[in-house]
Design a protein around this motif. Structure first.
Motif, mmCIF file in Angstrom:
data_model
loop_
_atom_site.group_PDB
_atom_site.id
_atom_site.type_symbol
_atom_site.label_atom_id
_atom_site.label_comp_id
_atom_site.label_asym_id
_atom_site.label_seq_id
_atom_site.Cartn_x
_atom_site.Cartn_y
_atom_site.Cartn_z
ATOM 1 N N PRO A 70 0.837 -1.211 0.000
ATOM 2 C CA PRO A 70 0.000 0.000 0.000
ATOM 3 C C PRO A 70 0.868 1.257 0.000
ATOM 4 O O PRO A 70 1.993 1.238 0.487
ATOM 5 C CB PRO A 70 -0.787 -0.110 1.315
ATOM 6 N N GLY A 71 0.336 2.331 -0.544
ATOM 7 C CA GLY A 71 1.071 3.605 -0.576
ATOM 8 C C GLY A 71 1.488 3.959 -1.989
ATOM 9 O O GLY A 71 1.035 3.346 -2.959
ATOM 10 N N LEU A 72 2.365 4.959 -2.059
ATOM 11 C CA LEU A 72 2.829 5.467 -3.354
ATOM 12 C C LEU A 72 3.552 4.389 -4.158
ATOM 13 O O LEU A 72 4.354 3.637 -3.605
ATOM 14 C CB LEU A 72 3.790 6.649 -3.100
ATOM 15 N N ILE A 73 3.265 4.334 -5.440
ATOM 16 C CA ILE A 73 3.961 3.416 -6.360
ATOM 17 C C ILE A 73 4.686 4.276 -7.390
ATOM 18 O O ILE A 73 4.051 5.016 -8.136
ATOM 19 C CB ILE A 73 2.959 2.491 -7.092
ATOM 20 N N ARG A 74 6.018 4.169 -7.398
ATOM 21 C CA ARG A 74 6.785 4.930 -8.398
ATOM 22 C C ARG A 74 7.112 4.032 -9.588
ATOM 23 O O ARG A 74 7.557 2.904 -9.406
ATOM 24 C CB ARG A 74 8.108 5.411 -7.810
ATOM 25 N N VAL A 75 6.928 4.594 -10.783
ATOM 26 C CA VAL A 75 7.234 3.849 -12.015
ATOM 27 C C VAL A 75 8.090 4.737 -12.903
ATOM 28 O O VAL A 75 7.803 5.937 -13.050
ATOM 29 C CB VAL A 75 5.940 3.481 -12.787
ATOM 30 N N VAL A 76 9.150 4.154 -13.472
ATOM 31 C CA VAL A 76 9.902 4.867 -14.505
ATOM 32 C C VAL A 76 9.918 4.009 -15.766
ATOM 33 O O VAL A 76 9.990 2.785 -15.697
ATOM 34 C CB VAL A 76 11.354 5.217 -14.089
ATOM 35 N N SER A 77 9.827 4.675 -16.915
ATOM 36 C CA SER A 77 9.862 3.971 -18.192
ATOM 37 C C SER A 77 10.879 4.647 -19.091
ATOM 38 O O SER A 77 10.764 5.839 -19.395
ATOM 39 C CB SER A 77 8.478 4.004 -18.847
ATOM 40 N N ALA A 78 11.902 3.887 -19.482
ATOM 41 C CA ALA A 78 12.954 4.415 -20.365
ATOM 42 C C ALA A 78 12.565 4.147 -21.814
ATOM 43 O O ALA A 78 12.117 3.049 -22.137
ATOM 44 C CB ALA A 78 14.283 3.726 -20.049
ATOM 45 N N CYS A 79 12.743 5.153 -22.678
ATOM 46 C CA CYS A 79 12.378 5.011 -24.089
ATOM 47 C C CYS A 79 10.922 4.559 -24.182
ATOM 48 O O CYS A 79 10.586 3.534 -24.792
ATOM 49 C CB CYS A 79 13.311 4.027 -24.794
ATOM 50 N N ALA A 80 10.065 5.343 -23.555
ATOM 51 C CA ALA A 80 8.685 4.943 -23.268
ATOM 52 C C ALA A 80 7.779 4.929 -24.480
ATOM 53 O O ALA A 80 6.664 4.393 -24.412
ATOM 54 C CB ALA A 80 8.103 5.881 -22.215
ATOM 55 N N GLY A 81 8.212 5.497 -25.589
ATOM 56 C CA GLY A 81 7.345 5.542 -26.763
ATOM 57 C C GLY A 81 6.069 6.304 -26.453
ATOM 58 O O GLY A 81 6.096 7.388 -25.863
ATOM 59 N N GLN A 82 4.938 5.718 -26.812
ATOM 60 C CA GLN A 82 3.647 6.380 -26.586
ATOM 61 C C GLN A 82 3.001 5.931 -25.274
ATOM 62 O O GLN A 82 1.838 6.242 -25.004
ATOM 63 C CB GLN A 82 2.734 6.129 -27.789
ATOM 64 N N GLY A 83 3.766 5.203 -24.480
ATOM 65 C CA GLY A 83 3.304 4.837 -23.138
ATOM 66 C C GLY A 83 2.219 3.780 -23.114
ATOM 67 O O GLY A 83 1.532 3.604 -22.108
ATOM 68 N N ASP A 84 2.097 3.029 -24.245
ATOM 69 C CA ASP A 84 0.990 2.060 -24.349
ATOM 70 C C ASP A 84 0.987 1.021 -23.231
ATOM 71 O O ASP A 84 -0.089 0.591 -22.791
ATOM 72 C CB ASP A 84 1.069 1.310 -25.686
ATOM 73 N N ASP A 85 2.177 0.598 -22.806
ATOM 74 C CA ASP A 85 2.225 -0.479 -21.805
ATOM 75 C C ASP A 85 1.677 -0.007 -20.466
ATOM 76 O O ASP A 85 0.723 -0.564 -19.925
ATOM 77 C CB ASP A 85 3.652 -1.048 -21.662
ATOM 78 N N LEU A 86 2.231 1.079 -19.943
ATOM 79 C CA LEU A 86 1.812 1.524 -18.608
ATOM 80 C C LEU A 86 0.427 2.177 -18.622
ATOM 81 O O LEU A 86 -0.453 1.818 -17.825
ATOM 82 C CB LEU A 86 2.851 2.512 -18.050
ATOM 83 N N ILE A 87 0.226 3.108 -19.534
ATOM 84 C CA ILE A 87 -1.044 3.851 -19.539
ATOM 85 C C ILE A 87 -2.203 2.902 -19.847
ATOM 86 O O ILE A 87 -3.279 2.996 -19.243
ATOM 87 C CB ILE A 87 -0.979 5.029 -20.539
ATOM 88 N N GLY A 88 -1.942 1.932 -20.741
ATOM 89 C CA GLY A 88 -2.971 0.947 -21.084
ATOM 90 C C GLY A 88 -3.447 0.161 -19.867
ATOM 91 O O GLY A 88 -4.607 -0.232 -19.796
ATOM 92 N N VAL A 89 -2.560 -0.062 -18.916
ATOM 93 C CA VAL A 89 -2.935 -0.807 -17.706
ATOM 94 C C VAL A 89 -3.548 0.120 -16.657
ATOM 95 O O VAL A 89 -4.535 -0.210 -16.002
ATOM 96 C CB VAL A 89 -1.691 -1.522 -17.113
ATOM 97 N N LEU A 90 -2.950 1.296 -16.522
ATOM 98 C CA LEU A 90 -3.404 2.197 -15.451
ATOM 99 C C LEU A 90 -4.845 2.666 -15.631
ATOM 100 O O LEU A 90 -5.520 2.979 -14.652
ATOM 101 C CB LEU A 90 -2.485 3.416 -15.345
ATOM 102 N N ARG A 91 -5.290 2.717 -16.891
ATOM 103 C CA ARG A 91 -6.663 3.192 -17.161
ATOM 104 C C ARG A 91 -7.682 2.596 -16.192
ATOM 105 O O ARG A 91 -8.523 3.316 -15.680
ATOM 106 C CB ARG A 91 -7.077 2.800 -18.589
ATOM 107 N N ASP A 92 -7.572 1.284 -15.960
ATOM 108 C CA ASP A 92 -8.599 0.664 -15.101
ATOM 109 C C ASP A 92 -7.983 -0.188 -13.992
ATOM 110 O O ASP A 92 -8.606 -1.126 -13.518
ATOM 111 C CB ASP A 92 -9.590 -0.145 -15.941
ATOM 112 N N HIS A 93 -6.768 0.153 -13.597
ATOM 113 C CA HIS A 93 -6.165 -0.631 -12.514
ATOM 114 C C HIS A 93 -6.546 -0.027 -11.161
ATOM 115 O O HIS A 93 -6.549 1.194 -10.997
ATOM 116 C CB HIS A 93 -4.634 -0.666 -12.648
ATOM 117 N N PRO A 94 -6.878 -0.896 -10.167
ATOM 118 C CA PRO A 94 -7.302 -0.359 -8.857
ATOM 119 C C PRO A 94 -6.249 0.508 -8.156
ATOM 120 O O PRO A 94 -6.613 1.328 -7.320
ATOM 121 C CB PRO A 94 -7.603 -1.623 -8.026
#
Ligand SMILES: C[S@@+](CC[C@H](N)C(=O)[O-])C[C@H]1O[C@@H](n2cnc3c(N)ncnc32)[C@H](O)[C@@H]1O
Length: 211
Positions: free
Chosen positions: A37-61
């Protein structure tokens, strides 16, 4: 390579890259599920259009717990990622236009719970992969945090070596995509001690001519 057009393969759900993306997203979901529980930090190198992370975060609890920095050199891709994050209401997903090689661009976000190195290891030298894995991943990733990485499996297949480099440097294997695919997706969890980020360090040089 036009890195904006490169993302067009994601529009075809049958493409190899879309299959890779789905695997990465599954692993992002699992990594977020496993965060305390608490803050979750994420870094993405050469992230492109962010499809991987943003695609999941849209509906992740855990979406409202996530603070992320996406580092991407192509302004068009960064713009798409920024717009996607805004459309999904992800105000703590920051997208910066910068070279992902210098460690300074991770300042304030390392050590992270989740480090994404997707589409990186096929575009840098073997020496840079080894340096990134054996020196810098421990600085980017907090103890218990995960690195999700990808690498094509064309000969010479570097996936086994990359796993050895992680596992020889205090990372434990969590998951590896099956052999026989044209790409590899790996997940490693940091089991070592906390490490300070070395400011002024240089992890890798992205080589546009390689794929
Ligand atoms: C193979 S794509 C991967 C994109 C994304 N990570 C994915 O898997 O969908 C590589 C990305 O790295 C970006 N790039 C190239 N050189 C870079 C650099 N020095 N620093 C940051 N990003 C870079 C390209 O613009 C491109 O979006």
């Amino acid at each position: 390579m036009d890195w904006h057009r490169w993302h067009e393969s994601y529009a075809d759900p049958e493409s190899e890259l879309s299959q890779r993306l789905e695997m990465v997203r599954d692993q992002v979901r699992s990594a977020l599920d496993a965060c305390p529980p608490g803050l979750i930090r994420v870094v993405s190198a050469c992230a492109g259009q962010g499809d991987d992370l943003i695609g999941v975060l849209r509906d992740h609890p855990r979406r409202n717990d996530v603070a992320a920095r996406l580092i991407e050199l192509d302004e068009r891709n960064a713009g798409v990622a920024r717009a996607a994050a805004a459309a999904a209401g992800l105000g703590a997903v920051q997208v910066i236009v910068a070279d992902a090689g210098p460690t300074n661009h991770y300042r304030g976000m390392a050590p992270a719970d989740l480090v994404l190195l997707c589409g990186v290891f096929g575009n840098i030298s073997d020496e840079d992969i080894e340096r990134t894995v054996s020196i810098y991943c421990a600085q980017l990733c907090k103890p218990g945090g995960r690195v999700i990485w990808t690498r094509h499996r064309r000969e010479p297949d570097m996936v086994p070596r990359i796993c050895e480099w992680f596992e020889g440097n205090d990372f434990a294997g969590v998951w590896l995509s099956e052999h026989g695919l044209d790409f590899g997706v790996g997940v490693h969890r940091y089991t070592g001690e906390p490490c300070d980020l070395e400011l002024g360090g240089h992890m890798f040089t992205f080589m546009p001519s390689r794929q």
